[in-house]
Enzyme design. Sequence first.
Site, mmCIF file in Angstrom:
data_model
loop_
_atom_site.group_PDB
_atom_site.id
_atom_site.type_symbol
_atom_site.label_atom_id
_atom_site.label_comp_id
_atom_site.label_asym_id
_atom_site.label_seq_id
_atom_site.Cartn_x
_atom_site.Cartn_y
_atom_site.Cartn_z
ATOM 1 N N GLU A 158 0.811 -1.216 0.000
ATOM 2 C CA GLU A 158 0.000 0.000 0.000
ATOM 3 C C GLU A 158 0.845 1.268 0.000
ATOM 4 O O GLU A 158 0.459 2.279 -0.579
ATOM 5 C CB GLU A 158 -0.957 -0.003 1.198
ATOM 6 N N HIS A 170 -11.708 -6.634 7.162
ATOM 7 C CA HIS A 170 -12.425 -6.326 5.924
ATOM 8 C C HIS A 170 -13.693 -5.527 6.209
ATOM 9 O O HIS A 170 -14.605 -5.498 5.380
ATOM 10 C CB HIS A 170 -12.797 -7.611 5.172
#
Length: 683
Positions: free
Chosen positions: A413, A483
């Site tokens: 990321e 998530h």
Amino acid sequence: MRLMTMTKGLAKKKTESKHELLEVFRLVYEARYTDEKTATLVKQNKGGTFQLSAKGHELVGVVCARQLRAGHDWALPYYRDQPFVIGLGADLKELFGAFMARETENHSAGRMMPYHFSHKKLRIPCQSSAVGSQMLQAAGIAHAAKLSGSDEVVYVSFGDGATSQGDFHEALNYSALHLLPVIFVIQDNGWAISVPIEEQTAGGSILPIVKGYPDTAVFDVDGGSYSELCQAMQDAVKRGRDQLGPSVIVAKVPRLASHSNSDDARRYRDAKEFAAAQKKDPLLRFEQWLLKEQGCTQGELDAIREDVRIDVEDAANAAEALPFPDKASVSRHLFVENDPVGVSLYEEPNSQGEKIVIIDAINNALREEMNKDRGIIVFGQDIAHNKGGVFGATRGLTEEFGVERCFNTPLAESTIIGVACGMAMYPGFRPVAEIQFADYMWTGINQLFNEVASIHYRSNGQWRQPLVIRMPYGGYIQGGPYHSQSVEGFLAHCPGLKIVIPSNAADAKGLLKMAIHDPNPVIFLEHKGLYRQQQFSARPEPSEEYLLPLGQAKVVREGSDITFVGYGMMILMAAAVADKLSYHDVSVEVIDLRTIVPLDIATILESVKKTGKLLVAHEGARNCGFGAEVAARISEEAFEYLDAPVQRVCGLDAHIPYSKPLENAVLPQQEDIENAINHLHRY
């Protein structure tokens, strides 16, 4: 692919004229005397509180600068590389002005500490205190340059300590992967403040590690040798211009002073080691080489030194006369202060188009904008080809626009956000990056919070970040702790980011298209639970020209008794509750914020003045959630209109578990909103 390694014993460098050599001599002494003058200014309390010495690093910086085309190539020099900036052509008066935190055209005009260089004309993007953060940005700029077909190269420098940062290895990997024209210059003085390289790097050298990257040239050079530095830099520049891949130059240099004026090297450096370092002073070695081998005279060198001393004193005196920044400008340049150029705004779409869901609206918005603008580049994990991301939002874009404009990134990321940051600084590029799940943005948060969000501000408006970072977020899908996070509260606390959260397909398309046009960094949060929701979120598709302004809330349902404010999944729930309660004579006005930064407080105020009651809802944790900000603003600005305390419906202050019954217990449910509205109605 093959490994390329260059070490000592380089090919003989082309002969330079005596005039060129004396110019280098002038520049290295400008750097040395500037260093000494800033140290004096601190003691005289005329500068800032921070002075950082580049003694021992002058030759490598100046020589590297002299091999680049100023204003054509790019440079991201670290805080100990002021000699490079001087060698590239920066004005001494401005550098002293930045040191004294005065109003200057370049180098941030007092917004940054000294040695954090920024110069638009010299193509030096705004630099940072976060060690190593500039490396991925360099890769992003280089990737944009390569996609543009340019022969520009990108210089990025740092100390040996920065090679311990993950961004260093991520940047090398990305540059080697795409054969980017990045020149990584490691100014290896053997120390990371007080930590010697033996305690910093396995084996005491970064060389064996960097030699493991394919298609990467590695140069091991003596940072006190003019010839070795020139040859290595010339070879690296040629490789970059020929699109052969990145280069790493490891230049061994002595550190001839403490890390900074607040550091005392005597506490951790042995006196004998420090004395030995002084004998390796590159300036003394360069001077002896000029006298013995290049036909220069002592008189010529002494005259140059005297001229340089006068120039440095004059520049420092001129900088001292510069004004301090105006206090009224302190919030200026948080965002680009003009509307997107060439953008027209359209009203709400009519209901004639075919209904689509949010995931298709996003895909169509990207496709339409990519057709209009070749500078829009889409990338992220698993987003290319027929996969199109884990939710399929980018499916088909690679096939239509090519792998150059829609491609996969490494699973990193920091790489995704850092590359987007650099690419956005290249003229004409508007990267749209995807973080696969908002839950995983944290490994890129340094690039997002410390870099992307503040570059326009830190550079005093010189550099922009026209980029979009898309992130699926939110719960209700039984995704568990990794998530299901709602991250908007964290993001909203960071100045300089715009934050968009659509609840339906029409808004998603109009807002994403506007986000791409916006000259500021925009975080586009897409609720996973709404991606394919049909009953509420599916809407007739707006036309290709439809653009929805950021910072404009929508009254989804008008009402007179209670104002409900929310975004994302909360709007679906609130609309259903409002419909149900309307049969019981409870009139709820439902406001979808759509963007939380900028916040449309005016629409909320207007509604609260009518209803006298406010309920704010979000699925993120209650403590310090964004609802608290809305409640505080209304309490401050509309207290006299309130007939009841502001109420909040939020997620619990707990992590989101995987088990569905436990997830339901943590996240707000429709029943919670209904109970809160009934409570307010009875108040």
